[in-house]
Motif scaffolding. Structure first.
Motif, PDB file in Angstrom:
ATOM      1  N   ASN A 197       9.998  -4.011  -3.709  1.00 37.82           N
ATOM      2  CA  ASN A 197       9.872  -3.183  -4.916  1.00 37.82           C
ATOM      3  C   ASN A 197       9.182  -3.925  -6.057  1.00 37.82           C
ATOM      4  O   ASN A 197       8.759  -3.310  -7.036  1.00 37.82           O
ATOM      5  CB  ASN A 197      11.248  -2.704  -5.384  1.00 37.82           C
ATOM      6  CG  ASN A 197      11.886  -1.740  -4.402  1.00 37.82           C
ATOM      7  OD1 ASN A 197      11.180  -1.003  -3.720  1.00 37.82           O
ATOM      8  ND2 ASN A 197      13.205  -1.759  -4.307  1.00 37.82           N
ATOM      9  N   ASP A 198       9.101  -5.260  -5.943  1.00 35.26           N
ATOM     10  CA  ASP A 198       8.460  -6.060  -6.988  1.00 35.26           C
ATOM     11  C   ASP A 198       6.955  -6.191  -6.786  1.00 35.26           C
ATOM     12  O   ASP A 198       6.269  -6.792  -7.620  1.00 35.26           O
ATOM     13  CB  ASP A 198       9.077  -7.468  -7.029  1.00 35.26           C
ATOM     14  CG  ASP A 198      10.533  -7.452  -7.449  1.00 35.26           C
ATOM     15  OD1 ASP A 198      10.847  -6.733  -8.400  1.00 35.26           O
ATOM     16  OD2 ASP A 198      11.345  -8.155  -6.827  1.00 35.26           O
ATOM     17  N   ALA A 199       6.421  -5.688  -5.691  1.00 33.91           N
ATOM     18  CA  ALA A 199       4.990  -5.805  -5.411  1.00 33.91           C
ATOM     19  C   ALA A 199       4.177  -5.027  -6.438  1.00 33.91           C
ATOM     20  O   ALA A 199       4.653  -4.057  -7.025  1.00 33.91           O
ATOM     21  CB  ALA A 199       4.686  -5.310  -4.002  1.00 33.91           C
ATOM     22  N   ASP A 213      -4.192   1.230  -7.979  1.00 35.99           N
ATOM     23  CA  ASP A 213      -5.025   2.347  -7.526  1.00 35.99           C
ATOM     24  C   ASP A 213      -6.442   1.842  -7.321  1.00 35.99           C
ATOM     25  O   ASP A 213      -7.080   1.355  -8.262  1.00 35.99           O
ATOM     26  CB  ASP A 213      -5.024   3.475  -8.562  1.00 35.99           C
ATOM     27  CG  ASP A 213      -3.846   4.421  -8.384  1.00 35.99           C
ATOM     28  OD1 ASP A 213      -3.534   4.757  -7.235  1.00 35.99           O
ATOM     29  OD2 ASP A 213      -3.239   4.792  -9.396  1.00 35.99           O
ATOM     30  N   ILE A 214      -6.933   1.914  -6.094  1.00 37.65           N
ATOM     31  CA  ILE A 214      -8.310   1.558  -5.780  1.00 37.65           C
ATOM     32  C   ILE A 214      -9.061   2.856  -5.500  1.00 37.65           C
ATOM     33  O   ILE A 214      -8.619   3.665  -4.682  1.00 37.65           O
ATOM     34  CB  ILE A 214      -8.388   0.612  -4.563  1.00 37.65           C
ATOM     35  CG1 ILE A 214      -7.547  -0.648  -4.811  1.00 37.65           C
ATOM     36  CG2 ILE A 214      -9.830   0.254  -4.249  1.00 37.65           C
ATOM     37  CD1 ILE A 214      -8.019  -1.503  -5.969  1.00 37.65           C
ATOM     38  N   LEU A 215     -10.174   3.041  -6.182  1.00 36.98           N
ATOM     39  CA  LEU A 215     -10.871   4.325  -6.132  1.00 36.98           C
ATOM     40  C   LEU A 215     -11.293   4.709  -4.715  1.00 36.98           C
ATOM     41  O   LEU A 215     -11.294   5.889  -4.359  1.00 36.98           O
ATOM     42  CB  LEU A 215     -12.094   4.270  -7.048  1.00 36.98           C
ATOM     43  CG  LEU A 215     -12.502   5.585  -7.724  1.00 36.98           C
ATOM     44  CD1 LEU A 215     -11.352   6.175  -8.514  1.00 36.98           C
ATOM     45  CD2 LEU A 215     -13.721   5.373  -8.620  1.00 36.98           C
ATOM     46  N   PRO A 236      -2.362   4.251  -3.184  1.00 41.26           N
ATOM     47  CA  PRO A 236      -2.294   2.965  -3.880  1.00 41.26           C
ATOM     48  C   PRO A 236      -2.039   1.822  -2.899  1.00 41.26           C
ATOM     49  O   PRO A 236      -1.343   1.993  -1.902  1.00 41.26           O
ATOM     50  CB  PRO A 236      -1.104   3.145  -4.841  1.00 41.26           C
ATOM     51  CG  PRO A 236      -0.955   4.611  -4.994  1.00 41.26           C
ATOM     52  CD  PRO A 236      -1.357   5.211  -3.682  1.00 41.26           C
ATOM     53  N   ILE A 237      -2.620   0.666  -3.192  1.00 41.69           N
ATOM     54  CA  ILE A 237      -2.361  -0.507  -2.358  1.00 41.69           C
ATOM     55  C   ILE A 237      -1.230  -1.315  -2.978  1.00 41.69           C
ATOM     56  O   ILE A 237      -0.978  -1.245  -4.175  1.00 41.69           O
ATOM     57  CB  ILE A 237      -3.621  -1.383  -2.188  1.00 41.69           C
ATOM     58  CG1 ILE A 237      -4.072  -1.969  -3.538  1.00 41.69           C
ATOM     59  CG2 ILE A 237      -4.740  -0.611  -1.526  1.00 41.69           C
ATOM     60  CD1 ILE A 237      -5.110  -3.044  -3.406  1.00 41.69           C
TER      61      ILE A 237
END
Length: 702
Positions: free
Chosen positions: A367-369, A373-375, A380-381
């Motif tokens: 959860n701390d990662a 957002d990469i277009l 999301p990564i």
């Protein structure tokens, strides 16, 4: 007008004189389904200060990927880290092109209007910005071209697609003009084979081969852009600042203040050196000749800095001696202390000369990662390895307020991340955050971050595959002579011709960054610089290895972890309706729980091992009980009668009684209120059916 260009594995379309016509230069570029708009705008009045007032912005529009921005405000706001880093790459690649004396406030804006999941937006955006700048009335000699080199199955690939890059062991981004390289960013990418983690370091020779391929492609691209757009350039009538020669003033300084200036140069700290030079300027301004000649204080300071630069370079080239007395290949004294912060998971104070970095490692859960957002990505990564770099003013003796990280801080942190990330197995259970606090800086604080970061990981008990170290190299050219400098300090960075940062293990390079101020660099010189950097890296790594062997990991403060697997179909049982069950477990045992629905993996983290063990036992019992109850519910109990007697085995012991096997896989509950002595799993007892209700069988002892 539309222009089609086929170069370096790309078919590119450029529309000129179609949009943004009031800008000094503008181009709409399309590659496959990706479209970017690049514009150049400038003011008509020059700034008074002696610097290039250039601003570069790279903006990704959410609509380009058919998305609406997340968060409370549904519009693009401040740029994300990826946008800032992309803008920085464009800036570093184009800044060297501007003519000497150019001082008009200038803004280059690149807007991503449409994306294609396979198109490299960084390469595309740089090339679009370069063409827009070339078309403007700012007279640059030729367009810059950017290329990316990947490596798949030991073969170098020119301009790989985004999906190919994911399978590559190399990410090399190079920008240049004609046969001159201007900017290099490189990182090695790790991979796994047979559950073993591999760092795909690049050897010095392979690095040169990859750069040779990039150089050839840049020459083709730059020539093609020039041939296509030369006829459409705007006529330039710009004037430039005429740089004063300060010959007479410089001559006076050399005759009367040379010794004092040399002493000031040899002041290692940036703040001390600047202070000494200011004192000399004040002293000269009090001289009668200064009054007679009308020398202003600011002119004296400029002349002093010109003389300082000449002295520094002359001393390096002719005497092979540096301002702090070191030889050209000598690394400054290194001191290392680990785990100096008792409550931090891992820490390292790395000091090299007058550059000092306190690097702190923190371990967290999934959860701390960092979510980004990469277009070009649909979802999301999630980044489980982070490096944050902070550069407060006091590190260089300046009384400046601490602000949010700027482009430089983000760039240095990203370089350190690229260098260190391959050394950590991507399957490592914890999320890792490294924070580098620069406490003192006199050259190459980013490389101190790499060295301190590698040891901070070890100090936190992270099983990094190899130690990684970094060193900053410099280059000074004077006519037909040159000198390569190892472990440059701030003075040499400022007055030198190249800034060349190399990080890696004993086996090869994991990250590289280069900015060249003078134009092209010969392959021979580049090779010499790479191998000289290797010598320094090996020297530093040997010192780091000694420090690593002395690390005492503070296991008491490290987060505890338990990982186990269950049937993926049982994950909903742990979550419960609306997440009620998992929330109760987390609150009761003070733990964090991460669930992988696909693999059935349960990951429990916390500060207390006993509570982690209890939560694991609770989860396993919960699953077993629910499975047991479901199993019982499916059995046919219509053939059982009240009063029927059985000799059965105890199948399960629970808080409220025991379940006893009857026949045909059906179990009955003997409530704890009816049990006279302790019963264990497998015990045989004689029971009779007391009641049958709601599909459940209740028992009495016989």
């Amino acid at each position: 007008m539309q222009h089609e260009i086929n170069v370096n594995n790309h078919i590119e379309f450029f529309d000129t004189d179609k949009v943004a016509k009031q800008a000094a230069g503008a181009v709409l570029m399309r590659e496959k389904n990706a479209v970017v708009l690049a514009t150049v705008a400038r003011e008509d009045k020059m700034v008074e200060e002696d610097f290039l007032p250039l601003t570069v912005q790279y903006i990704e529009k959410a609509y380009a990927a058919g998305k609406i921005p997340g968060g409370y405000i549904k519009r693009e706001t401040k740029p994300g880290d990826n946008e800032t880093l992309s803008a920085r790459i464009i800036d570093r690649s184009l800044r060297p092109l501007f003519p000497k004396g150019y001082a008009y406030p200038t803004q280059i804006v690149v807007m991503v209007l449409s994306v294609d999941s396979e198109v490299d937006l960084q390469v595309m955006s740089l090339n679009a910005a370069s063409v827009a700048l070339y078309l403007s009335d700012i007279p640059i000699k030729a367009p810059v071209c950017g290329v990316r080199i990947g490596r798949i199955d030991n073969e170098f690939i020119l301009n790989p697609s985004n999906s190919e890059l994911k399978n590559s062991t190399l990410d090399l981004y190079v920008a240049g003009v004609k046969d001159e390289l201007l900017m290099i960013e490189m990182r090695a990418l790790a991979n796994k084979k047979d559950d073993l983690h591999f760092i795909n370091e690049l050897s010095e020779d392979d690095t040169l081969r990859a750069l040779e391929l990039a150089s050839s492609a840049i020459l083709k691209g730059s020539n093609e852009y020039e041939k296509t757009f030369a006829a459409y350039r705007k006529i330039s009538n710009l004037k430039y600042k005429i740089e004063n020669s300060y010959d007479e003033l410089a001559g006076f300084i050399k005759n009367s203040y040379l010794v004092k200036l040399k002493i000031a140069i040899n002041q290692m700290a940036k703040s001390e050196r600047a202070s000494e030079i200011s004192k000399i300027a004040e002293e000269i301004s009090q001289e009668s000749i200064a009054t007679e000649k009308g020398w202003l204080l600011e002119d004296i300071e400029k002349a002093l800095h010109l003389c300082k630069r000449e002295l520094v370079r002359e001393q390096i080239i002719k005497e092979e001696k540096r301002a702090d007395g070191r030889g050209l290949k000598e690394v400054r004294k290194i001191d290392i202390e680990t785990n100096i912060l008792p409550s931090a998971h891992g820490s390292c104070l790395f000091t090299r000369g007058q550059t000092q970095a306190l690097v702190v490692a923190t371990l967290g859960n999934d959860n701390d990662a960092q979510m980004s957002d990469i277009l070009t990505e649909k979802t999301p990564i999630c980044e489980k390895f982070m490096v944050n770099y902070n550069f407060p003013g006091f590190s260089v003796g300046e009384a400046t307020p601490i602000k949010a990280p700027g482009r430089r801080e983000l760039g240095h942190g990203n370089l350190a991340k690229r260098a260190l990330q391959p050394s950590v197995d991507e399957g490592y259970a914890h999320t890792i955050r490294l924070v580098s606090e620069i406490l003192e800086s006199n050259g190459s604080s980013s490389m101190a971050t790499v060295c301190g970061g590698a040891l901070a990981l070890r100090a936190a008990g992270v099983p990094s595959v190899k130690l990684v170290a970094g060193v900053a190299m410099g280059l000074v050219f004077e006519e037909d002579k040159y000198a390569i400098l190892t472990d440059i300090m701030g003075l040499e960075d400022h007055d030198g011709d190249m800034d060349f940062k190399v990080a890696g293990s004993l086996e090869g390079i994991t990250a590289l960054q280069m900015d060249i101020k003078l134009g092209g660099i010969e392959q021979k010189v580049l090779k010499e610089a790479l191998y000289q950097a290797r010598e320094a890296r090996e020297y530093i790594l040997n010192i780091m290895q000694e420090a690593s062997e002395k690390i005492v990991v503070n296991t008491e403060v490290l987060p505890k972890l338990e990982i186990f697997n269950i049937d993926p179909n049982k994950i909903p049982d742990i979550i419960g309706q609306g997440g009620k069950t998992i929330k109760e477990i987390i609150d009761k045992f003070e733990v964090c729980i991460d669930l992988d629905r696909d693999k059935g993996e349960v990951k429990i983290t916390g500060s207390n091992q006993e509570l982690i063990n209890q939560s694991k036992e609770f989860i396993l019992n919960l699953i077993h009980t629910k499975s047991f109850n479901k199993k019982r519910e499916k059995k046919d109990i219509s053939k059982f009668e009240i009063g029927e007697e059985f000799i059965g085995k105890v199948q399960k012991v629970v808080d409220f009684g025991v379940f006893v096997e009857l026949r045909d896989g059906v179990d009955g509950l003997l409530h704890s209120s009816k049990i006279k002595e302790k019963l264990d799993l497998g015990d045989e007892i004689k029971v009779k059916i007391a009641d049958i209700k709601n599909g459940k069988v209740s028992l009495d002892l016989v």
